[in-house]
Design a protein around this motif. Sequence first.
Motif, mmCIF file in Angstrom:
data_model
loop_
_atom_site.group_PDB
_atom_site.id
_atom_site.type_symbol
_atom_site.label_atom_id
_atom_site.label_comp_id
_atom_site.label_asym_id
_atom_site.label_seq_id
_atom_site.Cartn_x
_atom_site.Cartn_y
_atom_site.Cartn_z
ATOM 1 N N TYR A 3 -40.653 63.066 -77.165
ATOM 2 C CA TYR A 3 -41.352 62.011 -76.435
ATOM 3 C C TYR A 3 -40.361 61.107 -75.701
ATOM 4 N N TYR A 4 -39.267 60.760 -76.418
ATOM 5 C CA TYR A 4 -38.292 59.866 -75.797
ATOM 6 C C TYR A 4 -37.560 60.536 -74.643
ATOM 7 N N ARG A 6 -38.954 62.619 -72.699
ATOM 8 C CA ARG A 6 -39.889 62.565 -71.587
ATOM 9 C C ARG A 6 -39.842 61.193 -70.914
ATOM 10 N N LEU A 7 -39.757 60.149 -71.725
ATOM 11 C CA LEU A 7 -39.654 58.792 -71.174
ATOM 12 C C LEU A 7 -38.463 58.693 -70.233
ATOM 13 N N VAL A 10 -38.872 60.850 -66.995
ATOM 14 C CA VAL A 10 -39.756 60.271 -65.977
ATOM 15 C C VAL A 10 -39.038 59.167 -65.212
#
Lengths: 180, 195, 194
Positions: A3-4, A6-7, A10
């Motif tokens: 998830y991180y 992906r952060l 982006v």
Amino acid sequence: MKYYFRLGFVLLVITVVASGILAYLNSITKPIIDENNRIAKEEARLHVLPEAVSFDSIFVYNDENVYQGKNDAGDVVGYTFVASQYGYSSDVKTMVGVLPDFKINKISIIEQKETPGLGANCEKPEFLQRFDNLSEQGLLVDKDGGGLKSITGATMTTRAIAYSIKDGLEELKEKVDEEK
Amino acid sequence: MEFVSKIFAMAIVAIFVQNFVLMRFLGLCPYIGVSKKLDSALGMGMAVIFVMTMASTFTWLIQSYLLVPLKLEFLQTIAFILTIASLVQLVEIIIQKTAPALYKALGMFLPLITTNCAVLGVAILNINEEYSFIEAILNGFFAGLGFTLVLILMAGIREKLDKSEIPASMKGMPIAMIVAGCMALAFLGFSGLKI
Amino acid sequence: MKLMKEFTKGFIKENPVFVMALGLCPTLAVTTSVENAIGMGFAATFVLVFSNIFISLIKNFIPAKVRIPAYIVVIASFVTIIDMVMHAFVPALHKNLGLFIPLIVVNCIILGRAEAFAGKNNVIRSIFDGLGMGIGFTIAIIVIGAIREILGAGQLLGFDVLPQTYKPVLVAILAPGAFLVMGLLMGLMNLKKK
């Protein structure tokens, strides 16, 4: 963990795309800005020394070039320099055109942030005309016993302009005499 | 000695002559928004001084050692605002972990500071005025001090205003603006100070 | 019909300056003349509309956690674009507005609209919202600019509008005048509301 990633990804993508677009636009606008600055300076020089057709830099004073203006025949018709001194609330920068006999031809204000309605009136032609044809001795403000009428309510602005020009004139005279 | 007097002159200019809030119009949102109570004004002021000093330090380093050598000056706005935003986050996390008491006092103001234009303003001004590293840090500190001074003065006045009779339509924001105008008039007296 | 409402709400009902008291810094700083106000209004509207469009387009790809930094990058990019374009094509206006062009980034109106509207609505509605809010902001600063220029210099857009015998109230174009005019206008708005 994923998830991180992906952060970060982006944000990275957005920043890279943005920087790319800005870099492209910068490459278009930068030359225009530089050209504008160059033209603005040239126009300011021509304004205070209209007889000149070509300008050659002769020395550097206050981080700005001092120019020698020549006419078509190649005769020296005068000099231009930038004078600058702190007035009431800002640095007042003046473009000065000088004739070969070291009398002022014309001046114009190129930068000031003085009080609107008082010191800012230094940009008005009525005031600027008071400098036409003055010699070094004439650059003494009335409040200091001289003949140069100051702007109403803005003696400090007047002083900054007059005395910065005087300093510049002295420097110019010295340098030009040395050359001879 | 010359250095000391130069620093002194800088302090006077940043705090009084060119006060960030009243003369340069920077940081008005917190100035009007967080000046209702004296103690929250004090908290906000301290947080702003801290962030402004830090922001001046880091943005100067980024401009001088990253943007200028790489010829990326046009990314200044993005780089500075991101620096300030991450700085504020970082400060928030560090204070939260190490000084819970301080966090309790300043915590709620920190997120607001990212959009305080005085912080980005001082960072850009430091570059425009071509300050040296030390001057930039000190300028950030003094500017924050000037901000805090008028914020606290304003909070003091507004606490008293609450108890006075004001026409209903002027209550709150409008009267705060008028008070700010009167303070700006007073600060106008500092301009033209020969230093 | 709904779109029309998104468009016009920023003019008066939700005017970002007078009603919501957002973006005060540029409102007070650049309103010494109508010309500056128009320039600032145009720049802010440009940034507002384009950042609204982009944020509404990419809102589904951005994880909630990095929403704000992502918005800030988008806004800062458009601010830099308008900064470069104005520097290249209207250098005099760019010089007058100075520091307040890059500071559009931290103008609460823009981040506020991104967060409250563009991040939740589709592109078309976001355009109208941005345009309406931008125009509302522009109207507000032109009004303040006009009052200050007329009182403080006896001029409007650089032309004399008051007789020569009028002695300008200098304080109106100095810093305190900005606060006083703003305070009185806000009071007037409150009076009208009742």
